[in-house]
Design a protein around this motif. Structure first.
Motif, mmCIF file in Angstrom:
data_model
loop_
_atom_site.group_PDB
_atom_site.id
_atom_site.type_symbol
_atom_site.label_atom_id
_atom_site.label_comp_id
_atom_site.label_asym_id
_atom_site.label_seq_id
_atom_site.Cartn_x
_atom_site.Cartn_y
_atom_site.Cartn_z
ATOM 1 N N ALA A 228 0.854 -1.187 0.000
ATOM 2 C CA ALA A 228 0.000 0.000 0.000
ATOM 3 C C ALA A 228 0.886 1.232 0.000
ATOM 4 O O ALA A 228 1.446 1.598 1.030
ATOM 5 N N VAL A 235 -8.338 2.377 -0.149
ATOM 6 C CA VAL A 235 -8.286 0.961 0.182
ATOM 7 C C VAL A 235 -9.686 0.391 -0.023
ATOM 8 O O VAL A 235 -10.645 0.837 0.618
ATOM 9 N N VAL A 350 -5.529 -1.585 -3.313
ATOM 10 C CA VAL A 350 -5.167 -0.179 -3.158
ATOM 11 C C VAL A 350 -5.360 0.477 -4.517
ATOM 12 O O VAL A 350 -4.815 0.006 -5.522
ATOM 13 N N VAL A 376 -4.609 5.161 2.221
ATOM 14 C CA VAL A 376 -3.194 5.175 2.585
ATOM 15 C C VAL A 376 -2.852 6.562 3.105
ATOM 16 O O VAL A 376 -3.282 7.580 2.544
#
Length: 768
Positions: A228, A235, A350, A376
């Motif tokens: 990530a 996400v 991601v 993230v």
């Protein structure tokens, strides 16, 4: 300052939840609250270490995450000190570069022409004992998602299996369910099952081994990794909803010894839905093709706890998650339970913000539910909120990668000398043709050597149309490119008896047999994956077996020039004080330039010359003969000769097009190889054994390694003999194919029909 209060554990509880929401703020304010860390499988020093990392006691949600991620199954805390030596093996292969290796969801090998192949073998042993069908089915589903997460299309599966004695009632309970689970899930996915094993031994009673392998194909540019990165990236959780099935699941079950009366801990085994997984596969492949995936992770053992912590740990920042956004099948689940659930058919991606809408559109078209659950961050923490309250705030690496490391004591047991001294030399042997005949028929019908069609007929071996070889061939083979006919072959092997007698040599013999099986089809062995199944790591003798097996694998890989791409460790395969035979399953991947030129298994037609490649020695300790006829285990296993294995492999590959068949010699010796070769297409043979060994019994039943029975057209024998000499491989002419029997020695002539009746009857009669 870090908390230093001595850990206290509450009384046993069936659930890790506590009254009221246990937030980070609450945890900071009541450091003395009792927590069920012991019931969740944590040791006192591990719980103290968590408190030290956080500087406070963990919240109940954090405790749930650490407990599953620091379990033996997920953290490899007892095994990683020994696994580290695999990094000493050069990562180059004879096919090309290794594009991804240990630490990723699966290893990825460049096989040329812009293609790469990813493969891995893993265990689902303990759940399959508790609930055979779903345990085995979700084992297949999990390994398929590992392959998918690398950016590959899954193209085939395999299933190395181990069971207790065939006559035992519990074997009758677990075997049909396990086989149905493997077949039911794989068949519904449309994946051919191209190989595996089914082995029976008393030590697997109460601890069946269900190892599952998947192989996938991708172009180099399609490779994806689990990380990530990029602050602000979203996400996305997609696939099935999260339920109460599998809370703790394999991460708990596979991290403790079963008691003689059954498992000490029986959390709900995951429930699989192969049709949902099929949608997930096609949806994910389209997401890759659309270029909207920046990072991806499958959800298997430890569920969301694993996916979020591993993605964040492998990235360059932190992650913030809204746990209450996770779609649920059961609205009563507490945060801790959601984090521990191992519900199946889920993936985590991601996604860059500009691609989220497109990502969700593709998921909707495949009827796959997708939800943005977090993003993230540019921080260093994994932070999880539940309805606006912070329930997790941890350094992600401490959860995913910096778990406990145990240097468990290990020592060669005193009993090992006596075991190795108790050789098979003094066991009564058959001498007359009638005695040899009786022995041959008894072995052919024994559970480990008999026909396994009762199992393999439940699997679709040819769906997708690219299967080139499948059971009962020495290896499975699939075509990768239908224009060039580039393909790969895979074999899995292990011999627990050999490994019990000498763990170092036993692991090497498992690798050698898989290596040889891939070569018999004409493929060049290029890499391995392993599934290391052992008893309790708390037993120094078991840890010695494990350490020796790892050392043996490392040394063999160095000599054979094949890297370890990844794998799995399964410990605590033990019922009470009885550990399983140490069972290091080794899968070897081979590459073949043109699958249309592969070498088949089994005699093809009459009038061809039969030859034995390799040298036969008197090696009967640990053999099927000693086990079946005398219930004996002792002595040393067959000698390992890796140089001979490599020369034999190179000869087999160089002989593609010259050989009309090839079948390796392993369990049951030359006798079993000849029987299986003859029964494949009902073509008999007349052979002479005097050139193999002076004693016909040794010639037939010795299990010396680095041997293969081959056939060539009558006019090609001299060419093969010369080619064998060029490669330094001994060759013995045995005889000629033809007829309706196997004439193996003076007075030993057994009709194929009689052999077939003995070979096929065992499993149907036992399992009817």
């Amino acid at each position: 300052m870090p908390e230093t209060t001595e850990p206290q554990s509450s009384q046993p509880s069936s659930s890790p939840t506590v009254t009221g929401l246990d937030t980070v703020a609450v945890a900071s304010g009541d450091p003395q609250r009792e927590q069920p860390w012991a019931e969740l499988g944590l040791k006192p020093d591990e719980y103290a270490r968590i408190r030290e990392i956080l500087g406070r006691r963990p919240t109940s949600s954090e405790l749930a995450m650490y407990s599953v991620m620091w379990s033996e199954h997920c953290s490899y805390k007892s095994s990683k000190v020994h696994l580290q030596q695999f990094s000493e093996i050069p990562q180059e292969t004879r096919a090309g570069a290794m594009l991804a290796g240990i630490g990723e969801n699966a290893g990825v090998i460049d096989i040329g022409q812009g293609y790469a192949v990813t493969f891995k073998v893993e265990s689902h042993n303990h759940p399959s004992y508790v609930e055979p069908y779903q345990g085995a089915a979700t084992g297949v589903g999990g390994i398929v998602r590992d392959i998918l997460a690398m950016g590959a299309r899954p193209v085939a599966v395999m299933d190395p299996l181990r069971f207790g004695p065939l006559h035992e009632p519990d074997t009758h309970r677990v075997l049909p369910g396990i086989v149905a689970g493997v077949g039911g899930y794989g068949n519904c996915l449309g994946l051919p099952n191209i190989g595996g094993e089914a082995v029976f031994d008393a030590t697997y009673l109460g601890n069946p081994l269900v190892n599952a392998l998947c192989v996938g194909v991708l172009r180099h540019e399609d490779l994806h990794l689990a990380k990530a990165s990029g602050a602000g990236n979203q996400v996305v959780l997609y696939g099935a909803r999260t339920g109460g099935d599998g809370i703790g699941g394999v991460s708990v079950l596979a991290s403790e010894t079963f008691e003689s009366t059954g498992p000490a801990k029986r959390p709900s085994v995951q429930v699989g839905d192969p049709f949902q997984e099929k949608l997930l596969i096609e949806c994910t492949l389209e997401l890759f093709h659309a270029g909207v995936v920046a990072g991806i992770q499958d959800l298997g053992g430890a569920g969301l706890s694993c996916a979020w912590s591993e993605l964040a740990s492998a990235g360059d920042g932190g992650m913030h998650v809204e746990l209450d956004r996770v779609p649920l099948r059961d609205s009563s689940l507490a945060p801790e339970e959601i984090l521990m659930s191992e519900s199946q058919e889920r993936m985590m991606a991601v996604v860059e913000p500009a691609d989220v809408e497109r990502f969700l559109e593709i998921c909707a078209r495949w009827d796959v539910e997708a939800t943005v659950v977090g993003e993230v961050t540019d921080g260093t923490r994994l932070q999880i909120d539940w309805h606006g309250e912070r329930v997790v705030d941890v350094p992600p690496r401490s959860v995913a990668h910096d778990g406990p490391t145990y240097h468990r004591p290990f020592a060669r047991p005193d009993s090992q000398d006596a075991l190795q001294a108790d050789t098979a030399e003094a066991l009564p042997r058959p001498g007359t043709p009638d005695e040899l005949r009786e022995t041959l028929l008894r072995l052919v019908a024994s559970p480990n050597l008999c026909d396994k069609s009762w199992i393999t007929d439940q699997y679709d071996r040819y769906v997708q149309g690219n299967t080139v070889l499948a059971q009962p061939s020495d290896s499975g083979m699939v075509r990768v490119d239908d224009e060039t006919n580039l393909g790969v072959a895979i074999s899995t092997d292990a011999n627990g008896r050999y490994t019990r007698l000498d763990p170092y040599a036993g692991a090497q013999l498992a690798l050698a047999e898989s290596y040889r099986n891939v070569s018999t089809g004409g493929a060049v062995p290029v890499a391995i994956s392993d599934c290391l199944n052992f008893g309790s790591p708390e037993d120094p003798a078991v840890m010695w077996q494990f350490a020796e097996a790892c050392r043996g694998l490392k040394d063999a890989c160095l000599e054979l020039g094949v890297p370890v791409t990844g794998g799995n460790v399964s410990l605590y395969n033990q019922t009470g004080e009885t550990a399983i035979l140490p069972t290091p399953v080794v899968a070897v991947l081979g590459v073949i330039e043109d699958v249309t030129r592969r070498t088949p298994t089994g005699f093809q037609r009459a009038g061809e010359r039969v030859l034995l490649l390799g040298e036969t020695r008197e090696e009967l300790s640990g053999s099927e003969w000693a086990s079946v006829v005398h219930d004996h285990l002792g002595g040393l296993p067959p000698r390992v000769d890796l140089a001979a294995e490599r020369s034999l492999s190179e000869l087999l590959v160089a002989s593609v097009g010259l050989l009309t068949s090839a079948h390796d010699v392993s369990d049951g010796g030359l006798a079993q190889t000849l029987v299986e070769s003859g029964l494949r297409h009902h073509v008999g043979a007349t052979v002479a054994l005097d050139g193999v060994h002076a004693d016909p019994f040794v010639a037939l039943f010795s299990e010396s390694t680095a041997r293969v029975v081959v056939t060539v057209a009558a006019g090609d024998e001299d060419r093969l003999v010369q080619l064998a000499a060029d490669h330094g491989v001994p060759v013995t002419t045995l005889g000629e194919t033809g007829g309706a029997s196997l004439a193996l020695a003076d007075g030993l002539d057994v009709p194929l029909d009689e052999l077939h009746r003995a070979w096929v009857a065992t499993l149907p009669l036992a399992l009817a």
